[in-house]
Design an enzyme around this catalytic site. Structure first.
Site, PDB file in Angstrom:
ATOM      1  N   HIS A   1       0.866  -1.198   0.025  1.00  0.00           N
ATOM      2  CA  HIS A   1       0.037  -0.046  -0.028  1.00  0.00           C
ATOM      3  C   HIS A   1       0.740   1.192   0.019  1.00  0.00           C
ATOM      4  O   HIS A   1       1.647   1.278   0.808  1.00  0.00           O
ATOM      5  CB  HIS A   1      -0.938   0.053   1.223  1.00  0.00           C
ATOM      6  CG  HIS A   1      -1.752   1.422   1.368  1.00  0.00           C
ATOM      7  ND1 HIS A   1      -2.978   1.106   0.332  1.00  0.00           N
ATOM      8  CD2 HIS A   1      -1.657   2.441   1.794  1.00  0.00           C
ATOM      9  CE1 HIS A   1      -3.472   2.465   0.467  1.00  0.00           C
ATOM     10  NE2 HIS A   1      -3.004   3.078   1.384  1.00  0.00           N
TER      11      HIS A   1
ATOM     12  N   ASP B   1      -6.116  -9.145   5.592  1.00  0.00           N
ATOM     13  CA  ASP B   1      -7.052  -9.803   6.405  1.00  0.00           C
ATOM     14  C   ASP B   1      -8.560  -9.486   5.695  1.00  0.00           C
ATOM     15  O   ASP B   1      -8.453  -9.167   4.717  1.00  0.00           O
ATOM     16  CB  ASP B   1      -7.100  -9.410   7.974  1.00  0.00           C
ATOM     17  CG  ASP B   1      -7.503  -7.996   8.199  1.00  0.00           C
ATOM     18  OD1 ASP B   1      -7.822  -7.186   7.342  1.00  0.00           O
ATOM     19  OD2 ASP B   1      -7.074  -7.737   9.284  1.00  0.00           O
ATOM     20  N   GLU B   2      -9.659  -9.647   6.479  1.00  0.00           N
ATOM     21  CA  GLU B   2     -11.036  -9.247   5.692  1.00  0.00           C
ATOM     22  C   GLU B   2     -11.262  -7.876   5.667  1.00  0.00           C
ATOM     23  O   GLU B   2     -12.193  -7.562   5.099  1.00  0.00           O
ATOM     24  CB  GLU B   2     -12.007 -10.278   6.548  1.00  0.00           C
ATOM     25  CG  GLU B   2     -12.013 -11.683   6.066  1.00  0.00           C
ATOM     26  CD  GLU B   2     -12.662 -12.574   6.777  1.00  0.00           C
ATOM     27  OE1 GLU B   2     -13.641 -12.026   7.292  1.00  0.00           O
ATOM     28  OE2 GLU B   2     -12.600 -13.830   7.034  1.00  0.00           O
TER      29      GLU B   2
ATOM     30  N   ASP C   1      -6.917  -2.735   4.298  1.00  0.00           N
ATOM     31  CA  ASP C   1      -5.500  -2.435   4.630  1.00  0.00           C
ATOM     32  C   ASP C   1      -5.425  -2.296   6.214  1.00  0.00           C
ATOM     33  O   ASP C   1      -4.704  -1.729   6.875  1.00  0.00           O
ATOM     34  CB  ASP C   1      -5.310  -0.921   4.089  1.00  0.00           C
ATOM     35  CG  ASP C   1      -5.354  -0.652   2.787  1.00  0.00           C
ATOM     36  OD1 ASP C   1      -4.982  -1.483   1.873  1.00  0.00           O
ATOM     37  OD2 ASP C   1      -6.137   0.259   2.323  1.00  0.00           O
TER      38      ASP C   1
END
Length: 207
Positions: free
Chosen positions: A110, A147-148, A151
Site C-alpha cells: 500500500h 485480512d478481511e 488495509d
C-alpha cells in the site's frame, strides 16, 4: 521453494521489481509461478509472459457473485499449487472466502504509511492526492498481511519517503514506488520465503 502468485491490475512495475530482485538474488527460495489479473490488457501479463511465467485473467464481472469469483480465484491458485499470494497493484476488493483460504499467506503493498491514508477508497493516485491535500511532510509505503478488512492486516514492513515542495500526485507516486515499494515488497517476500516472520497477537515479529 515458495510458489508465489502475483495479482496485478495494471502495468506491473511492482511485479518487475520482484522479478529483478529474484534475478539479483535479493529474493531467495522463491518462484513466481503465476501472475493473475482482472484486466486482459494489463501490461503486467506481458511482463510475466516474457519471463515464461503462467498467467490467467479472472474478472469479477464474469461470475454471478463475489463468492463465485473467490472460488474461481482459489481454483487458479490451487492448480498452480500456490503458497503465497502477493497483491501488487491489484485494484479489486477480494471476496472473504478467498481471503480466508489464504489467511496469513497473502500480502499487499500500500502506497502510504498505514494507518494514514488507507482504507476504502484509498488506492492509486488517490492516496498521494490525500497526502498532499493534508500537507504531510513524510509519506511512504507499507507491506502487510491481508485480512478481511481493507488495509487492516498485520504490518510487515514500512519505509518512509519525504514529500517535497512542488510535488504532484504523479511525482510523489513515482518516488514512493522507487524509494519504498520496490524495496520493501521484495524484502517481505524474502522474509516469508525463508521463514523469518511470525504473527503474534496480530503483530508481525522477526524470528
Amino acid at each position: 521453494m515458495l510458489r508465489t502468485a502475483v495479482c496485478v491490475s495494471g502495468g506491473g512495475t511492482n511485479l518487475q521489481a520482484i522479478l529483478d530482485s529474484l534475478d539479483q538474488g535479493r529474493i531467495t527460495n522463491t518462484e513466481i509461478s503465476l501472475v493473475v489479473s482482472n484486466k486482459p490488457d494489463a501490461y503486467a501479463l506481458t511482463r510475466a509472459e516474457e519471463h515464461g511465467i503462467c498467467t490467467c485473467v479472472v474478472q469479477p464481472r464474469d461470475y454471478p457473485s463475489r463468492e463465485a469469483f473467490g472460488e474461481a480465484l482459489n481454483r487458479e491458485m490451487q492448480k498452480a499449487q500456490i503458497d503465497l499470494v502477493v497483491l501488487a497493484g491489484y485494484l479489486v476488493i477480494l471476496p472473504e472466502n478467498f481471503v480466508r483460504a489464504f489467511e496469513n499467506r497473502m500480502i499487499n503493498i500500500h502506497p502510504s504509511l498505514i494507518p494514514a491514508h488507507c482504507g476504502p477508497g484509498y488506492y492509486g493516485l488517490k492516496v498521494h492526492e490525500s497526502v498532499l491535500a493534508r500537507g504531510n511532510k513524510v509519506t511512504g509505503a507499507t507491506v502487510h498481511f491481508v485480512d478481511e478488512g481493507t488495509d487492516s492486516g498485520p504490518i510487515i514492513l514500512q519505509k518512509a519517503v519525504e514529500v517535497l515542495e512542488g510535488d504532484t500526485p504523479e511525482t510523489l507516486q513515482r518516488r514512493v514506488m522507487e524509494q519504498a515499494e520496490w524495496k520493501i515488497l521484495p524484502e517481505a517476500i524474502d522474509l516469508i520465503a525463508n521463514d523469518r516472520l511470525a504473527i503474534v497477537d496480530n503483530l508481525v515479529r522477526r524470528k
